[in-house]
Design a protein around this motif. Structure first.
Motif, PDB file in Angstrom:
ATOM      1  N   GLN A   1      -4.059  -2.543   5.539  1.00  0.00           N
ATOM      2  CA  GLN A   1      -4.437  -2.672   6.945  1.00  0.00           C
ATOM      3  C   GLN A   1      -3.279  -2.233   7.849  1.00  0.00           C
ATOM      4  O   GLN A   1      -2.103  -2.457   7.538  1.00  0.00           O
ATOM      5  CB  GLN A   1      -4.829  -4.114   7.266  1.00  0.00           C
ATOM      6  CG  GLN A   1      -6.120  -4.567   6.592  1.00  0.00           C
ATOM      7  CD  GLN A   1      -6.580  -5.932   7.078  1.00  0.00           C
ATOM      8  OE1 GLN A   1      -6.313  -6.316   8.217  1.00  0.00           O
ATOM      9  NE2 GLN A   1      -7.258  -6.679   6.228  1.00  0.00           N
ATOM     10  N   ALA A   2      -3.618  -1.624   8.968  1.00  0.00           N
ATOM     11  CA  ALA A   2      -2.597  -1.168   9.921  1.00  0.00           C
ATOM     12  C   ALA A   2      -1.836  -2.365  10.468  1.00  0.00           C
ATOM     13  O   ALA A   2      -2.433  -3.423  10.743  1.00  0.00           O
ATOM     14  CB  ALA A   2      -3.253  -0.399  11.059  1.00  0.00           C
TER      15      ALA A   2
ATOM     16  N   HIS B   1      -5.120  -9.657  11.318  1.00  0.00           N
ATOM     17  CA  HIS B   1      -5.586 -10.875  11.980  1.00  0.00           C
ATOM     18  C   HIS B   1      -4.458 -11.893  12.106  1.00  0.00           C
ATOM     19  O   HIS B   1      -3.645 -12.068  11.192  1.00  0.00           O
ATOM     20  CB  HIS B   1      -6.747 -11.473  11.178  1.00  0.00           C
ATOM     21  CG  HIS B   1      -7.374 -12.670  11.809  1.00  0.00           C
ATOM     22  ND1 HIS B   1      -7.992 -12.630  13.044  1.00  0.00           N
ATOM     23  CD2 HIS B   1      -7.472 -13.953  11.374  1.00  0.00           C
ATOM     24  CE1 HIS B   1      -8.458 -13.828  13.342  1.00  0.00           C
ATOM     25  NE2 HIS B   1      -8.149 -14.651  12.346  1.00  0.00           N
TER      26      HIS B   1
ATOM     27  N   ASP C   1      -0.727  -3.257  13.307  1.00  0.00           N
ATOM     28  CA  ASP C   1      -1.161  -3.814  14.589  1.00  0.00           C
ATOM     29  C   ASP C   1      -2.607  -4.297  14.570  1.00  0.00           C
ATOM     30  O   ASP C   1      -3.128  -4.721  15.607  1.00  0.00           O
ATOM     31  CB  ASP C   1      -0.969  -2.791  15.708  1.00  0.00           C
ATOM     32  CG  ASP C   1      -1.769  -1.519  15.481  1.00  0.00           C
ATOM     33  OD1 ASP C   1      -2.251  -1.302  14.348  1.00  0.00           O
ATOM     34  OD2 ASP C   1      -1.914  -0.725  16.441  1.00  0.00           O
ATOM     35  N   LYS C   2      -3.254  -4.257  13.398  1.00  0.00           N
ATOM     36  CA  LYS C   2      -4.656  -4.679  13.297  1.00  0.00           C
ATOM     37  C   LYS C   2      -4.832  -5.928  12.443  1.00  0.00           C
ATOM     38  O   LYS C   2      -5.947  -6.394  12.252  1.00  0.00           O
ATOM     39  CB  LYS C   2      -5.502  -3.549  12.700  1.00  0.00           C
ATOM     40  CG  LYS C   2      -5.445  -2.229  13.458  1.00  0.00           C
ATOM     41  CD  LYS C   2      -5.999  -2.350  14.865  1.00  0.00           C
ATOM     42  CE  LYS C   2      -5.985  -0.998  15.576  1.00  0.00           C
ATOM     43  NZ  LYS C   2      -6.420  -1.107  16.988  1.00  0.00           N
TER      44      LYS C   2
ATOM     45  N   TYR D   1       6.323  -8.150  14.982  1.00  0.00           N
ATOM     46  CA  TYR D   1       5.178  -9.017  15.220  1.00  0.00           C
ATOM     47  C   TYR D   1       5.545 -10.452  14.867  1.00  0.00           C
ATOM     48  O   TYR D   1       6.586 -10.723  14.276  1.00  0.00           O
ATOM     49  CB  TYR D   1       3.988  -8.581  14.343  1.00  0.00           C
ATOM     50  CG  TYR D   1       3.620  -7.127  14.494  1.00  0.00           C
ATOM     51  CD1 TYR D   1       2.710  -6.697  15.450  1.00  0.00           C
ATOM     52  CD2 TYR D   1       4.218  -6.167  13.663  1.00  0.00           C
ATOM     53  CE1 TYR D   1       2.385  -5.366  15.584  1.00  0.00           C
ATOM     54  CE2 TYR D   1       3.897  -4.816  13.793  1.00  0.00           C
ATOM     55  CZ  TYR D   1       2.990  -4.429  14.750  1.00  0.00           C
ATOM     56  OH  TYR D   1       2.678  -3.083  14.892  1.00  0.00           O
TER      57      TYR D   1
END
Length: 356
Positions: A332-333, A338, A335-336, A349
Motif C-alpha cells: 500500500q502507498a 489506514h 500516504d494511503k 507519518y
C-alpha cells in the motif's frame, strides 16, 4: 489455538555439538572463522497465546550438512544449497519470503521462536528466514551483542548475496516471490555492516575472480519492502555512505518505525552506552536529504509509555503497529495506509489510535 511453523535459519553463532558430533543448537559467540562462516537449517516452532509465544518442537532442529573442503574431484556440500532447495516451491509459486534479523538479548532459540511468532501475529502466509547472529541472550550482554553484531555484517551480506543469486536464476517469464527484509533493534546495526560488506563485494565471486578494487556506490534491488523497527542505529544513518545511505537501493521501499517511548533505545543505548540519537527513537535526522524511498512512521501514540521491554517490542506486540506493517508489506502507498496521519514533513507519518 496452537499453530506450528517451519522456520528457516542461517547462523554465524558457535555450534553446540553433542558427543555423537551432532549439532544440537547454537551458542552466544561467533562461529569458528570470526563469524564469517555460517550454517543453514530449519526447525519447527509451535506458537500459542496472546501475546504470541513460540516454542521449538523437540527433535525438529535440522542443521544442513556443510563440507566445503573436499578432496579433488569430489563435490562440495553446501547448506545454502539445501535451504534454497527447500525454498524452491515458495520461489516458483510466487510466495512471500521474509528475511528477518533479530535484535539484542536473543538466544538462538529466542531468535527462531520470535520469527515464528511474527508469522503468526502478522497473519501472513509466508516463508521466513531468520539470520541468527550471536547475541548473548541477556540484558547485561549489550556490549557483547554490540561487538558481535558489528562483526556479523559480512555473514549477513553472504545471505543476501545468495538470495539475490537465487532470484536472478529464475526465468524472466516465471512467477517471482515477493521478498521482504525485516530488521529489529540491533539487527539494524548488523544490517549497516552487511550493507558495507555488500558495497565492498556486491556479488558472489566465482573461483579465480577477484573482488572489485573500488567499493560500489549503489546496490541491486533485491527486496520489495524493507522494514526497520526500533532501530538501534544512528539517526544520521541514511545520510552516511559508511552507514545506511545505500540501503534504499536494496528495496522498493524502506519504512522506519520509531517512538520516543522506546525504553531500550532512550535509556540503555543512548543513556547508558552513550550512543548518539537513535534512529528508532526519533526517526531519520532530516527527511529532505535522504532517499524518497524512505518513510518514517512515529508509533508513540499507540505504544504505551512503559519502562519495560514492551516499548521496544511493539512491532510484534501491538496491533496498530502490526496492521501498519502488514499494509506496508502488502504494497500500500505510504500516504494511503489506514490510521496514518501526515505530520507536515514529507514522508513522515504517525499512527493514530483507532476511534471507537
Amino acid at each position: 489455538m496452537a499453530n506450528t511453523y517451519k522456520v528457516h535459519f542461517v547462523s554465524n553463532r558457535n555450534p553446540i555439538v553433542n558427543s555423537q558430533g551432532r549439532i544440537t543448537g547454537f551458542g552466544p559467540n561467533l562461529s569458528q572463522a570470526q563469524g564469517v562462516d555460517i550454517r543453514y537449517g530449519e526447525v519447527q516452532v509451535t506458537v500459542t497465546g496472546a501475546p504470541k509465544q513460540g516454542k521449538i518442537v523437540p527433535g525438529t532442529l535440522r542443521v544442513y550438512d556443510e563440507k566445503i573442503l573436499v578432496e579433488k574431484g569430489k563435490a562440495q556440500i553446501r547448506g545454502s544449497d539445501q535451504m534454497f532447495s527447500a525454498l524452491h516451491p515458495a520461489f516458483v509459486s510466487a510466495k512471500t519470503i521474509i528475511l528477518f534479523a533479530h535484535g539484542f538479548f536473543n538466544t538462538f532459540s529466542d531468535s527462531v521462536e520470535r520469527a515464528a511468532t511474527i508469522l503468526s501475529f502478522y497473519g501472513i502466509h509466508a516463508e521466513i528466514i531468520v539470520f541468527s547472529w550471536p547475541s548473548a541472550g541477556t540484558l547485561i550482554g549489550y556490549q557483547h551483542d554490540r561487538a558481535t553484531s558489528r562483526q556479523s555484517g559480512p555473514a549477513f551480506a553472504r545471505v543476501i548475496r545468495r538470495l539475490a543469486t537465487e532470484l536472478a536464476g529464475l526465468s524472466s517469464t516465471a512467477p517471482r516471490p515477493t521478498v521482504h527484509l525485516l530488521c529489529h533493534s540491533m539487527g539494524n546495526y548488523v544490517l549497516r555492516f552487511g550493507v558495507q560488506a555488500l558495497l565492498a563485494q556486491p556479488q558472489d565471486t566465482k573461483p579465480g575472480e577477484t573482488q572489485p578494487a573500488v567499493p560500489a556506490t549503489h546496490l541491486p534491488t533485491i527486496f520489495n519492502q524493507i522494514i526497520l523497527a526500533a532501530a538501534d542505529e544512528d539517526s544520521d544513518a541514511f545520510d552516511r555512505q559508511d552507514k545506511l545511505k545505500a540501503l534504499p537501493d536494496l528495496g522498493r521501499g524502506v519504512t522506519v518505525y520509531y517512538t520516543h517511548e522506546d525504553w531500550v533505545l532512550t535509556f540503555l543505548s543512548a543513556g547508558i552506552e552513550f550512543n548518539g540519537p537513535r534512529l528508532g527513537a526519533g526517526g531519520p535526522d532530516n527527511m529532505a536529504t535522504i532517499s524518497d524511498k524512505v518513510s518514517a512512521v512515529d508509533v508513540s501514540d499507540v505504544v504505551p509509555a512503559e519502562l519495560n521491554m514492551n516499548s521496544h517490542q511493539y512491532y510484534r506486540l501491538y496491533t496498530p503497529v502490526r496492521d501498519d506493517e502488514v499494509a506496508v508489506l502488502a504494497g500500500q502507498a505510504p500516504d494511503k495506509i489506514h490510521n496514518r496521519a501526515a505530520t507536515g514533513v514529507p514522508h513522515r507519518y504517525r499512527i493514530e489510535p483507532a476511534v471507537g
